[in-house]
Design an enzyme around this catalytic site. Sequence first.
Site, mmCIF file in Angstrom:
data_model
loop_
_atom_site.group_PDB
_atom_site.id
_atom_site.type_symbol
_atom_site.label_atom_id
_atom_site.label_comp_id
_atom_site.label_asym_id
_atom_site.label_seq_id
_atom_site.Cartn_x
_atom_site.Cartn_y
_atom_site.Cartn_z
ATOM 1 N N VAL A 173 19.109 12.124 15.074
ATOM 2 C CA VAL A 173 20.433 12.410 15.782
ATOM 3 C C VAL A 173 20.073 12.309 17.188
ATOM 4 O O VAL A 173 19.013 13.140 17.607
ATOM 5 C CB VAL A 173 21.013 13.751 15.374
ATOM 6 C CG1 VAL A 173 22.153 14.006 15.982
ATOM 7 C CG2 VAL A 173 21.161 13.837 13.831
ATOM 8 N N LYS A 217 30.123 13.285 13.531
ATOM 9 C CA LYS A 217 30.118 14.353 12.583
ATOM 10 C C LYS A 217 29.749 14.251 11.255
ATOM 11 O O LYS A 217 28.993 15.169 10.554
ATOM 12 C CB LYS A 217 31.741 14.759 12.739
ATOM 13 C CG LYS A 217 32.084 15.090 14.136
ATOM 14 C CD LYS A 217 33.709 15.649 14.030
ATOM 15 C CE LYS A 217 34.527 14.451 13.594
ATOM 16 N NZ LYS A 217 34.637 13.520 14.645
ATOM 17 N N THR A 218 29.841 13.083 10.618
ATOM 18 C CA THR A 218 29.329 12.860 9.203
ATOM 19 C C THR A 218 28.038 12.691 9.300
ATOM 20 O O THR A 218 27.446 13.212 8.239
ATOM 21 C CB THR A 218 30.199 11.518 8.642
ATOM 22 O OG1 THR A 218 31.529 11.555 8.841
ATOM 23 C CG2 THR A 218 29.644 11.298 7.194
ATOM 24 N N GLU A 432 43.739 -6.523 44.242
ATOM 25 C CA GLU A 432 42.228 -6.166 43.779
ATOM 26 C C GLU A 432 41.530 -5.931 44.884
ATOM 27 O O GLU A 432 40.560 -4.914 44.927
ATOM 28 C CB GLU A 432 41.815 -7.092 42.797
ATOM 29 C CG GLU A 432 42.441 -7.362 41.502
ATOM 30 C CD GLU A 432 42.735 -5.786 40.778
ATOM 31 O OE1 GLU A 432 41.780 -5.044 40.785
ATOM 32 O OE2 GLU A 432 43.875 -5.502 40.086
#
Length: 613
Positions: A173, A217-218, A432
């Site tokens: 991780v 998360k998984t 721009e």
Amino acid sequence: MASRQRKIERIISQLHLTLSRSYGRSSGHILNKRWPLCHCMTRWEPKTYSTSSSFNGFYETAQRFRRSSRLKTGKSASQQDNQADQATKSNNVESEIEKHIAEIETELNTLTQKSIKLEKSKRLKHLAEGAMLLLWLYFIYMVYKMDLADMVDKMNKDSLIQPEKGDVTFNDVIGIDEVKEELETVVSYLKDPQKYTRLGANMPKGLLMTGPPGCGKTFLAKATAGEANVNFYYISASSLEDKYVGTGAKRLREVFNVAKKNSPSVVFIDEVDSIGSNRMSQSMDRSFAYQTLHQLLVELDGFENNSGVVVIAATNRHDVLDWALTRPGRFDMVVSVPLPNVKEREDMFVYYLSKVRHDSSLDINQLARSTLGCSGADISNIVNQAAFQAARAGETEVNMGHLEYAKEKIRDGQLKAHKLDQETINIIAVREAAYALVAYYSKFGIPLNKTSILMRGNNIGLSKKILTKLLPEGHSDMVSSNKDQVLAKLDFLMAGRAAESMIFGKDNVMKGSGKTLEEATNLARAYVSKYGMSEKAGTRIFSSKEEALASPEYQDMLNEEINRLLKEAYKRADEVLQSHKKELLMLADNLKKYETLNKEDVKTLLKGEQLKR
């Protein structure tokens, strides 16, 4: 005569057979009633067909009479007359027999046709009955088969539910060290539960992980099980919703039963909000769908203290979960998994780039700073798309240009080869260039990264959003802004309209900058009513509903403050552009020529030097 006798016997036998098929044992009665002479010539037997003695005697008498008439030619005339009468009678009988035989043959043909039709109808009836019997037997077989399958499933459900391999640990991780520290408590408990139980501590039954999509998360749940070296059971909450009522609850019970038998273990429920949404916010028409949620609540309540099973659930929508699910005693711990910061994004780029061949001179820090708001999944996708772009271009390694292309493609959309007219190109280039110029000379704004006139995604025609990109400096993400930075952002947003008015005239401004003006208006409104930065409005914060119900005086004051902020921002942007009008036109010309200019190109041009391309 013998042949005729056999013919009569054969016809009568066929007639008896046909009548017996049609009328059964009453065929003899029908034959006697219909053709009495035939009945005189035969005797009906239920099981046999034989001619009677009277019939044989009749022919024998006729034969004897003919023989005697040939031998006794000298008899008297009276005897001859008697013999002639008998011959006449015999001929009459034979003609009557022939007549009856013809009638019998006709009726026999009719009865034969009827018998054939009856036999066909009986065969069809038997076929239909056989087909129905086969269908019924097949139905019984299928019911038996399903019952047998259910029986096997019940007998072997423990062997059907297998844990996934926990082949990842916390070492795999990247980043989110704070989250890993919180999960270390769960890992420590799963490794050594006696360490906590001897002090009287009870492990939380559930752990809820929340955060944006793609934050891992998984992966963290798998790493937790892998770090503790325990069984990992994965459940997708959406798979528990089935068209058959009770299927999801049954599946949930089976998984939890297996997890308890094979404890210590981790049960992970992904996207739990699909079954755990607030019941009060839904109509009662979907009450049947809450059986799975009720089963989950029961399972979390049914754990014995320190049973060795930890439930981890993940969701992107923590606010919609039912309060009964998030109360203490069920999901006791809530762990927030945030988006990675700039340092963690650097580590992620290093990790994912190590899997592809890349240029060693890549500026990883610039990539990390230019991907603010990207998750780990986004960074993985950027590197993968860059590798695809390098392969399409025939390059041997991924360079910075490929990564910039992939980043812009993912965040802004595919580059569109849309043919614009020259007037539109001139307007977009001036606008721009104005954004780039104000960002470059701003003291408190975010530094310039690049400017471009290329269209991406749905951004076709007159620019619907600013194509000029800003880039935070250093190793910190700007998660908050002070008053000067908010005002500098307002100046940046008003630069496009100010440049159009200055170059093309106030009567020739275009609608392309309308989206930017809307963003500036929302920022000015937040400056007054949400950030509490306006001295006139004070620090009183109003929600959208409260603002709509506020007094007319407050609403007038709010509108006055918003207009004042926008006018002042427009004036400051116009002053910058007026003082650097020459540089503005020069940047616009180079944008039309090169289409894209990075920060170094802008610096070179503003120094009065020519680009070397």
